[in-house]
Design a protein around this motif. Structure first.
Motif, PDB file in Angstrom:
ATOM      1  N   TYR A 185      12.639  -9.706  55.043  1.00  0.00           N
ATOM      2  CA  TYR A 185      11.849  -8.490  54.825  1.00  0.00           C
ATOM      3  C   TYR A 185      10.548  -8.816  54.085  1.00  0.00           C
ATOM      4  O   TYR A 185       9.470  -8.358  54.480  1.00  0.00           O
ATOM      5  CB  TYR A 185      12.642  -7.453  54.034  1.00  0.00           C
ATOM      6  N   ILE A 186      10.639  -9.595  53.022  1.00  0.00           N
ATOM      7  CA  ILE A 186       9.431  -9.948  52.271  1.00  0.00           C
ATOM      8  C   ILE A 186       8.442 -10.678  53.175  1.00  0.00           C
ATOM      9  O   ILE A 186       7.232 -10.400  53.156  1.00  0.00           O
ATOM     10  CB  ILE A 186       9.778 -10.808  51.046  1.00  0.00           C
ATOM     11  N   ALA A 187       8.934 -11.593  54.006  1.00  0.00           N
ATOM     12  CA  ALA A 187       8.057 -12.311  54.937  1.00  0.00           C
ATOM     13  C   ALA A 187       7.356 -11.346  55.879  1.00  0.00           C
ATOM     14  O   ALA A 187       6.186 -11.539  56.231  1.00  0.00           O
ATOM     15  CB  ALA A 187       8.869 -13.333  55.733  1.00  0.00           C
ATOM     16  N   SER A 188       8.058 -10.283  56.279  1.00  0.00           N
ATOM     17  CA  SER A 188       7.470  -9.332  57.235  1.00  0.00           C
ATOM     18  C   SER A 188       6.345  -8.501  56.626  1.00  0.00           C
ATOM     19  O   SER A 188       5.468  -8.028  57.351  1.00  0.00           O
ATOM     20  CB  SER A 188       8.563  -8.408  57.782  1.00  0.00           C
ATOM     21  N   VAL A 189       6.372  -8.294  55.303  1.00  0.00           N
ATOM     22  CA  VAL A 189       5.343  -7.451  54.676  1.00  0.00           C
ATOM     23  C   VAL A 189       4.270  -8.259  53.944  1.00  0.00           C
ATOM     24  O   VAL A 189       3.287  -7.680  53.466  1.00  0.00           O
ATOM     25  CB  VAL A 189       5.976  -6.434  53.701  1.00  0.00           C
ATOM     26  N   LEU A 190       4.430  -9.564  53.859  1.00  0.00           N
ATOM     27  CA  LEU A 190       3.434 -10.378  53.145  1.00  0.00           C
ATOM     28  C   LEU A 190       2.014 -10.192  53.664  1.00  0.00           C
ATOM     29  O   LEU A 190       1.067 -10.120  52.858  1.00  0.00           O
ATOM     30  CB  LEU A 190       3.821 -11.864  53.202  1.00  0.00           C
ATOM     31  N   PRO A 191       1.771 -10.119  54.980  1.00  0.00           N
ATOM     32  CA  PRO A 191       0.388  -9.939  55.450  1.00  0.00           C
ATOM     33  C   PRO A 191      -0.284  -8.682  54.906  1.00  0.00           C
ATOM     34  O   PRO A 191      -1.507  -8.662  54.731  1.00  0.00           O
ATOM     35  CB  PRO A 191       0.543  -9.872  56.976  1.00  0.00           C
ATOM     36  N   GLN A 192       0.497  -7.645  54.623  1.00  0.00           N
ATOM     37  CA  GLN A 192      -0.079  -6.416  54.076  1.00  0.00           C
ATOM     38  C   GLN A 192      -0.665  -6.632  52.691  1.00  0.00           C
ATOM     39  O   GLN A 192      -1.573  -5.909  52.271  1.00  0.00           O
ATOM     40  CB  GLN A 192       0.995  -5.325  54.000  1.00  0.00           C
ATOM     41  N   HIS A 193      -0.148  -7.631  51.968  1.00  0.00           N
ATOM     42  CA  HIS A 193      -0.556  -7.850  50.588  1.00  0.00           C
ATOM     43  C   HIS A 193      -1.373  -9.120  50.385  1.00  0.00           C
ATOM     44  O   HIS A 193      -2.128  -9.224  49.422  1.00  0.00           O
ATOM     45  CB  HIS A 193       0.690  -7.912  49.703  1.00  0.00           C
ATOM     46  N   VAL A 209       4.702  -8.454  42.879  1.00  0.00           N
ATOM     47  CA  VAL A 209       6.017  -7.844  42.696  1.00  0.00           C
ATOM     48  C   VAL A 209       6.227  -6.906  43.878  1.00  0.00           C
ATOM     49  O   VAL A 209       5.508  -5.915  44.025  1.00  0.00           O
ATOM     50  CB  VAL A 209       6.108  -7.057  41.374  1.00  0.00           C
ATOM     51  N   LEU A 210       7.199  -7.224  44.739  1.00  0.00           N
ATOM     52  CA  LEU A 210       7.417  -6.454  45.957  1.00  0.00           C
ATOM     53  C   LEU A 210       8.871  -6.022  46.061  1.00  0.00           C
ATOM     54  O   LEU A 210       9.778  -6.832  45.875  1.00  0.00           O
ATOM     55  CB  LEU A 210       7.058  -7.281  47.201  1.00  0.00           C
TER      56      LEU A 210
END
Length: 393
Positions: free
Chosen positions: A188-196, A375-376
């Motif tokens: 999940y974290i890998a999937s949202v990293l580009p947003q941040h 922090v995600l």
């Protein structure tokens, strides 16, 4: 009639669930709930997507006779009744150990269930409850699609050297290797990293999943390259009740000098060590931070010292560090833990902003920090729901 996806995450003393719409890719659950303190006095909580508490009905009053199986026998009909004309079309399960064979979400069959049963000794605190949930659903609705999603799968992208122990190769060939865990969280974290992080997301990132169970994952191109956990979920960081990395000689000493058998050693290392064992007070980080006892502080300091040491130890696997991400219960909520860990990594270019850190902001790195510090919140349920949707299409 709307179709729904149910996700189940059965832990050693808890059972979490979520309901998602099956026809939308949203990571937002329509309902989330949890049974806590199973084995003592189970407490049920459930809320809608907007955070409103919902009527618990027959699940409001529970006692210590309710184990995972009995709770599921109540929960599943309750969910069906609560959603009325909305139909559950698939159930996705977090399964801690998938061994070498299961490299992604898998439809559950009797043959698959038998294979997963053989892995119980590698994850004794979790695997039995994961499989019990699958069986409970099968008894409730035998024809319902069930998908197993594995915490080990995310780490199958690691090179062979990152997976090997320096033991006789015959054992490695039998599967005595480093598997790694918390893979659904890392996915999940890998999937949202580009947003941040933008393009930086595909560079050198270490994610710290810090909770009652804790681990680290070094990523490059958002794929696992190395992790702190190994053959079992006992290795690596200090955890709530688990010891983390331990000199194997300690096990020999306990057997020979203390006359402890395998069951007693397993119980000590899985249930009586970690933050609880060092502090003698609690496995709960919040409780320890509120305590004035010297051993409580020592447990926190050891937790952070080991975390910083292992973060530094993972850097060679990805050739440097561009971003450090904190997630899970402790990682998302303990400013003190993040401060103590990052304070030991200043030589790597890690520096945090005190105010942002105290506010649990998303970006907590200081202006001077050469490493992005984030922090995600994690969302394992969203990854499981996506797997179910993919199979249902």
């Amino acid at each position: 009639m709307s179709d729904l996806v149910l996700t189940l995450n059965a832990g050693s003393s808890s059972l979490k669930f979520a309901i998602f719409a099956s026809n939308t890719p949203s990571a937002q659950a329509e309902m989330t709930g949890k049974f806590a303190s199973i084995g003592r006095q189970p407490v049920f909580s459930v809320s809608s997507a907007d955070g409103r508490s919902l009527d618990k009905g027959a699940l409001a009053t529970l006692d210590n006779t309710f184990d995972h199986e009995k709770l599921l026998a109540l929960l599943l009909p309750w969910l069906a009744q609560h959603h009325g004309r909305h139909r559950i079309v698939a159930v996705g399960h977090r399964v801690v150990h998938g061994g070498e064979r299961f490299e992604g979400p898998t439809r559950v069959t009797e043959a698959v269930l038998d294979e997963l049963e053989s892995l119980v000794p590698l994850a004794p605190l979790h695997q039995p409850h994961n499989l019990a949930a699958i069986r409970a659903v099968a008894e409730w609705r035998p024809d319902l699609l069930q998908i197993a999603c594995f915490d080990t799968s995310f780490h199958r992208t690691q090179e062979r050297l990152a997976q090997l122990f320096a033991i006789p190769h015959a054992l490695s060939d039998e599967g005595v290797i480093r598997y790694g865990f918390h893979g659904l969280s890392y996915a999940y974290i890998a999937s949202v990293l580009p947003q941040h992080l933008g393009a930086l997301a595909d560079r050198r990132v270490i994610v710290a999943h810090l909770g009652n169970g804790s681990s680290l994952c070094a990523m490059k191109e958002r794929k696992s390259r190395a992790t702190s956990m190994g053959f079992t979920a006992l290795d690596g960081l200090v955890m709530g009740r688990r010891c983390g990395t331990l000199d194997p000689g300690v096990i020999l000493y306990l057997m020979r000098a203390k006359k402890m058998d395998a069951s007693a050693i397993e119980d000590m290392l899985y249930r009586k060590s970690g933050l609880l064992g060092v502090s003698g007070i609690s496995n709960n980080m919040h409780v320890l931070q509120e305590s004035k006892a010297p051993r409580a502080r020592e447990a926190i300091e050891l937790y952070c010292y080991r975390a910083a040491s292992l973060i530094a130890g993972l850097v060679p696997s990805i050739g440097g560090l561009d971003a450090l991400v904190f997630t899970a219960g402790i990682g998302e909520n303990s400013a003190l833990v993040r401060q103590l860990i990052c304070g030991r990594l200043d030589w790597l270019g890690v520096s945090i902003d005190g105010k942002a850190n105290s506010e649990n902001a998303v970006q907590i790195g200081s202006e001077q920090s050469r490493v992005k510090v984030l922090v995600l919140p994690t969302n394992e349920e969203a990854i499981i729901a996506k797997a179910c949707r993919d199979y249902s299409e």
